[in-house]
Design a protein around this motif. Sequence first.
Motif, PDB file in Angstrom:
ATOM      1  N   UNK A 102      98.553 100.705 -17.483  1.00 17.80           N
ATOM      2  CA  UNK A 102      97.895 100.165 -18.733  1.00 17.80           C
ATOM      3  C   UNK A 102      98.264  98.715 -18.503  1.00 17.80           C
ATOM      4  N   UNK A 103      99.202  98.242 -18.010  1.00 13.80           N
ATOM      5  CA  UNK A 103      99.460  96.755 -17.966  1.00 13.80           C
ATOM      6  C   UNK A 103      98.354  96.027 -16.776  1.00 13.80           C
ATOM      7  N   UNK A 104      98.081  96.922 -15.963  1.00 13.84           N
ATOM      8  CA  UNK A 104      96.994  96.312 -15.153  1.00 13.84           C
ATOM      9  C   UNK A 104      95.645  96.210 -15.650  1.00 13.84           C
ATOM     10  N   UNK A 105      95.273  97.538 -16.312  1.00 11.29           N
ATOM     11  CA  UNK A 105      94.051  97.511 -16.682  1.00 11.29           C
ATOM     12  C   UNK A 105      94.206  98.204 -18.064  1.00 11.29           C
ATOM     13  N   UNK A 106      94.439  97.368 -19.328  1.00  7.39           N
ATOM     14  CA  UNK A 106      94.352  98.043 -20.598  1.00  7.39           C
ATOM     15  C   UNK A 106      93.312  98.747 -20.886  1.00  7.39           C
ATOM     16  N   UNK A 107      93.491  99.624 -21.887  1.00  7.97           N
ATOM     17  CA  UNK A 107      92.332 100.508 -22.560  1.00  7.97           C
ATOM     18  C   UNK A 107      91.726  99.559 -23.431  1.00  7.97           C
ATOM     19  N   UNK A 108      90.330  99.717 -23.423  1.00 12.71           N
ATOM     20  CA  UNK A 108      89.720  98.787 -24.396  1.00 12.71           C
ATOM     21  C   UNK A 108      88.261  99.834 -24.765  1.00 12.71           C
ATOM     22  N   UNK A 109      87.548  99.548 -26.006  1.00 13.62           N
ATOM     23  CA  UNK A 109      86.446 100.201 -26.170  1.00 13.62           C
ATOM     24  C   UNK A 109      85.319 100.429 -25.279  1.00 13.62           C
ATOM     25  N   UNK A 110      85.356  99.212 -24.374  1.00 13.46           N
ATOM     26  CA  UNK A 110      84.346  99.025 -23.587  1.00 13.46           C
ATOM     27  C   UNK A 110      84.636  99.747 -22.082  1.00 13.46           C
ATOM     28  N   UNK A 111      85.831 100.030 -21.747  1.00 15.18           N
ATOM     29  CA  UNK A 111      85.987 100.927 -20.694  1.00 15.18           C
ATOM     30  C   UNK A 111      86.853 102.295 -21.099  1.00 15.18           C
ATOM     31  N   UNK A 112      87.020 102.542 -22.447  1.00 11.25           N
ATOM     32  CA  UNK A 112      87.499 103.637 -22.850  1.00 11.25           C
ATOM     33  C   UNK A 112      86.789 104.624 -23.327  1.00 11.25           C
ATOM     34  N   UNK A 113      87.189 106.040 -23.455  1.00  9.62           N
ATOM     35  CA  UNK A 113      86.455 106.954 -24.070  1.00  9.62           C
ATOM     36  C   UNK A 113      87.014 107.199 -25.494  1.00  9.62           C
TER      37      UNK A 113
END
Length: 247
Positions: free
Chosen positions: A122-133
């Motif tokens: 999560x620190x390296x690649x936080x969840x966003x509406x763009x990359x999340x489901x």
Amino acid sequence: MAAATVATGSYLPAKLRHLPLKITNQTSQILSPPPLHISTNPADVNPHHLRDLYALCNHSCYRYPNIDSNGRVEPVDISKLRTAISHSSVVVSVFTRPEFASPSSSAAEASKSAGIGGEWISRVMPVTPANGQLVGFGRAVSDLGLTASIYDVMVTSSLRRRGIGRQIVQRIVRMLTNRGVYDISALCSDEDRPFFKACGFGDDILCSTTMMYTRTASSSFPEDDQLVISAGRKLLLVPPLRKYFSS
């Protein structure tokens, strides 16, 4: 999910619900949620993805939905869904990365991923509406002055009993109370009552009872002269035009 099944087709009688999507064990251990992104921006909700979530949860926003032979409710109308989102006072959507939302992921693997490794990811690649489901949703309708009602709280089945549903309700309540709205209701079935009770809801101290509008015959015209026509899912009562509106 916390303490109960959350709004899985909450308008359906219990005998008509799709049993594999329900969680009835209220004493099992609550697992840690995976890395999440909780949004209160309606623009983050893709109506097509939300319609898919309705289908995954077998949740209907219709009070009397059509149900197929497998116990599945009919898909929600995408145009009506867009309208509902745009006119909702509060919209809360929850996203996680697709690998955490997969039904094939075991509980142990998900819990492990949400631990030390999950924190690192999560620190390296936080969840966003763009990359999340999209895995959770809830909304409220309010006059933004006095009262509000909560609808459509749901979480995908693979991530239930992890406190996500409670986070959705808490976020909705916080946004409403920050606007000075404290008269907040949740229209739910008996099956969903333990969940909302765990979120701080209780019986109305005024002992009010919810009454729903039913399409009764109009008294403006004699009953024998009324015509019943089908208009989609509605039955409309209309008078004969030649008798009452003749030139």
